[in-house]
Design a protein around this motif. Structure first.
Motif, PDB file in Angstrom:
ATOM      1  N   ARG A   1      48.089  21.258  85.803  1.00  0.00           N
ATOM      2  CA  ARG A   1      48.737  20.117  86.437  1.00  0.00           C
ATOM      3  C   ARG A   1      48.373  18.819  85.713  1.00  0.00           C
ATOM      4  O   ARG A   1      47.350  18.723  85.039  1.00  0.00           O
ATOM      5  CB  ARG A   1      48.310  19.987  87.908  1.00  0.00           C
ATOM      6  N   GLY A   2      49.245  17.815  85.887  1.00  0.00           N
ATOM      7  CA  GLY A   2      48.932  16.463  85.467  1.00  0.00           C
ATOM      8  C   GLY A   2      49.226  16.139  84.016  1.00  0.00           C
ATOM      9  O   GLY A   2      49.852  16.913  83.283  1.00  0.00           O
ATOM     10  N   LEU A   3      48.765  14.958  83.594  1.00  0.00           N
ATOM     11  CA  LEU A   3      48.980  14.466  82.233  1.00  0.00           C
ATOM     12  C   LEU A   3      48.421  15.411  81.181  1.00  0.00           C
ATOM     13  O   LEU A   3      49.017  15.606  80.117  1.00  0.00           O
ATOM     14  CB  LEU A   3      48.301  13.097  82.058  1.00  0.00           C
ATOM     15  N   PHE A   4      47.255  15.988  81.461  1.00  0.00           N
ATOM     16  CA  PHE A   4      46.563  16.821  80.484  1.00  0.00           C
ATOM     17  C   PHE A   4      46.697  18.308  80.788  1.00  0.00           C
ATOM     18  O   PHE A   4      46.058  19.125  80.143  1.00  0.00           O
ATOM     19  CB  PHE A   4      45.086  16.421  80.411  1.00  0.00           C
ATOM     20  N   GLN A   5      47.533  18.648  81.778  1.00  0.00           N
ATOM     21  CA  GLN A   5      47.733  20.046  82.166  1.00  0.00           C
ATOM     22  C   GLN A   5      46.393  20.754  82.367  1.00  0.00           C
ATOM     23  O   GLN A   5      46.122  21.829  81.821  1.00  0.00           O
ATOM     24  CB  GLN A   5      48.585  20.767  81.127  1.00  0.00           C
ATOM     25  N   GLN A   6      45.551  20.126  83.177  1.00  0.00           N
ATOM     26  CA  GLN A   6      44.220  20.658  83.436  1.00  0.00           C
ATOM     27  C   GLN A   6      44.295  21.778  84.466  1.00  0.00           C
ATOM     28  O   GLN A   6      45.043  21.691  85.445  1.00  0.00           O
ATOM     29  CB  GLN A   6      43.300  19.519  83.888  1.00  0.00           C
ATOM     30  N   ARG A   7      43.516  22.824  84.233  1.00  0.00           N
ATOM     31  CA  ARG A   7      43.573  24.033  85.055  1.00  0.00           C
ATOM     32  C   ARG A   7      42.889  23.834  86.405  1.00  0.00           C
ATOM     33  O   ARG A   7      41.988  23.003  86.561  1.00  0.00           O
ATOM     34  CB  ARG A   7      42.907  25.205  84.320  1.00  0.00           C
ATOM     35  N   GLY A   8      43.306  24.653  87.364  1.00  0.00           N
ATOM     36  CA  GLY A   8      42.734  24.586  88.704  1.00  0.00           C
ATOM     37  C   GLY A   8      41.525  25.482  88.855  1.00  0.00           C
ATOM     38  O   GLY A   8      41.426  26.238  89.833  1.00  0.00           O
ATOM     39  N   ASN A   9      40.606  25.414  87.907  1.00  0.00           N
ATOM     40  CA  ASN A   9      39.416  26.276  87.928  1.00  0.00           C
ATOM     41  C   ASN A   9      38.165  25.545  88.396  1.00  0.00           C
ATOM     42  O   ASN A   9      37.060  26.078  88.309  1.00  0.00           O
ATOM     43  CB  ASN A   9      39.176  26.867  86.538  1.00  0.00           C
ATOM     44  N   GLY A  10      38.327  24.317  88.860  1.00  0.00           N
ATOM     45  CA  GLY A  10      37.193  23.542  89.339  1.00  0.00           C
ATOM     46  C   GLY A  10      36.555  22.662  88.286  1.00  0.00           C
ATOM     47  O   GLY A  10      35.842  21.710  88.625  1.00  0.00           O
ATOM     48  N   ALA A  11      36.805  22.954  87.002  1.00  0.00           N
ATOM     49  CA  ALA A  11      36.176  22.179  85.930  1.00  0.00           C
ATOM     50  C   ALA A  11      36.763  20.780  85.819  1.00  0.00           C
ATOM     51  O   ALA A  11      36.115  19.876  85.286  1.00  0.00           O
ATOM     52  CB  ALA A  11      36.324  22.919  84.603  1.00  0.00           C
ATOM     53  N   TRP A  12      37.987  20.603  86.320  1.00  0.00           N
ATOM     54  CA  TRP A  12      38.681  19.328  86.160  1.00  0.00           C
ATOM     55  C   TRP A  12      38.877  18.600  87.489  1.00  0.00           C
ATOM     56  O   TRP A  12      39.704  17.703  87.584  1.00  0.00           O
ATOM     57  CB  TRP A  12      40.030  19.557  85.485  1.00  0.00           C
TER      58      TRP A  12
END
Length: 359
Positions: A108-119
């Motif tokens: 998701r988002g501008l950087f396509q960050q994963r939903g794994n908790g790291a972001w």
């Protein structure tokens, strides 16, 4: 555009000293010289509702400004700010996307960050400033990111399958940061240097030194790198030193000591042999900062000695921009030039080792 070629001028070679060739090559664009300016540690954002950059919507400009603002808060050098914008361009087109893709359906988002908790949370990933802050913090944790090619630095954070995925977005990132920042600057400087990249321009340290034509062929007229001043080989070896973190005497890479087998790096003709002897990679794909190698006669290079230059920018139309010295006819033969060339013209591209390979 119809291709043109320039005339050839013969070379002179002395023991231990090299003369680069004035050579002809298939031109696609007229040479251009970017203006140099000071480079600060980070840039501020100056944007309002009237700010316009051709090809971008207000939404995209606001998101780019949010990235630059996050970088400013974290005191990120301008190269890092540009890398951050480049990655967002490559991941989302500078849009806050509420969807992923096949490789990362939860991105998701501008950087396509994963939903794994790291972001962070979903809300964090959808917030331009927070997502940019998290990306930048991860970038700052990459050892030696300042010396990496921009696309490689971005890939160290994003971990794409293709480490060169972002390469084609770099010129646009540079353009956007220049347009949105509140000051002028170049990419020259220890914290934000991108040797061979657009913006640095003619930063060759000995541009006003006499050539062998003016000073004679005595070895004492050679540069600190062991080549004659203002020849193609001297400029290219300067770029190699610069990219490897050696920007003042004593320089790390010299004509006489570059090769581990005791032979000199030599004229442009023997540069690929030097790369092979050193165990450094070569290939047929242009990368920013790579040395462009023309074997004798290739692309209009001198039939005896060849030519070397440096990749300044890679385009997505099968061409690249090269920069160098001694690539124009007299009286501009010993001066800086840039030109756009088809990827298929050179004999090879000589790559510099990555940060991991330098350890």
């Amino acid at each position: 555009m119809q291709r043109k070629s320039l005339g050839l001028v013969a070379l002179i070679v002395l023991p231990g000293i090299l003369i680069g060739a004035v050579f002809s090559i298939l031109l696609l664009l007229t040479p251009a010289r970017p203006a140099a300016a000071d480079c600060g540690p980070t840039v501020s954002v100056a944007i309002n509702g009237d700010t316009k950059v051709e090809g971008y919507s207000q939404e995209q400009l606001k998101n780019a400004a949010a990235i630059l603002g996050a970088g400013k808060t974290l005191n990120l050098p301008v190269k890092g700010q540009m890398i951050s914008v480049m990655v967002a361009l490559g991941e989302s087109g500078l849009r806050v996307l509420d969807r992923g893709d096949v490789a990362g359906p939860d991105s998701r988002g501008l950087f396509q960050q994963r939903g794994n908790g790291a972001w962070g949370s979903y809300a964090d990933r959808m917030d331009p400033t927070i997502s940019a802050t998290n990306f930048i913090k991860a970038l700052q944790m990459v050892d030696g990111w300042e010396l990496l090619e921009p696309t490689i630095a971005g890939n160290k954070v994003q971990r794409n399958a293709d480490p060169y995925h972002y390469q084609k977005y770099w010129p646009e990132a540079v353009r956007l940061v220049l347009a949105l920042s509140d000051g002028t600057f170049s990419l020259q400087g220890s914290g934000c240097a991108i040797p061979g990249q657009s913006g640095a321009g003619d930063d060759y340290p000995w541009k006003n030194s006499p050539t062998w034509v003016q000073a004679g062929t005595d070895p004492a007229a050679a540069s600190p790198l062991g080549m004659f001043y203002r020849e193609c080989v001297d400029f290219a070896l300067w770029r190699v030193n610069q990219q490897m973190g050696s920007t003042s005497a004593p320089f790390k890479f010299l004509n006489g000591t570059f090769r581990p087998d005791g032979q000199k790096l030599g004229s442009a003709r023997t540069w690929k042999d030097g790369w092979d002897a050193k165990g450094w990679a070569t290939g047929n794909i242009p990368r920013v900062g790579a040395v462009v190698w023309y074997a004798p006669g290739a692309g209009g290079a001198d039939p005896t000695f060849g030519h070397v230059a440096v990749v300044k920018e890679v385009k997505d139309d099968g061409t690249y921009v090269e920069e160098g010295y001694n690539g124009n006819p007299s009286p501009d033969d010993h001066s800086y030039y840039t030109r756009t060339v088809s990827n298929s013209v050179p004999s090879a591209f000589l790559y510099l080792p990555t940060q991991e390979e330098k350890k």
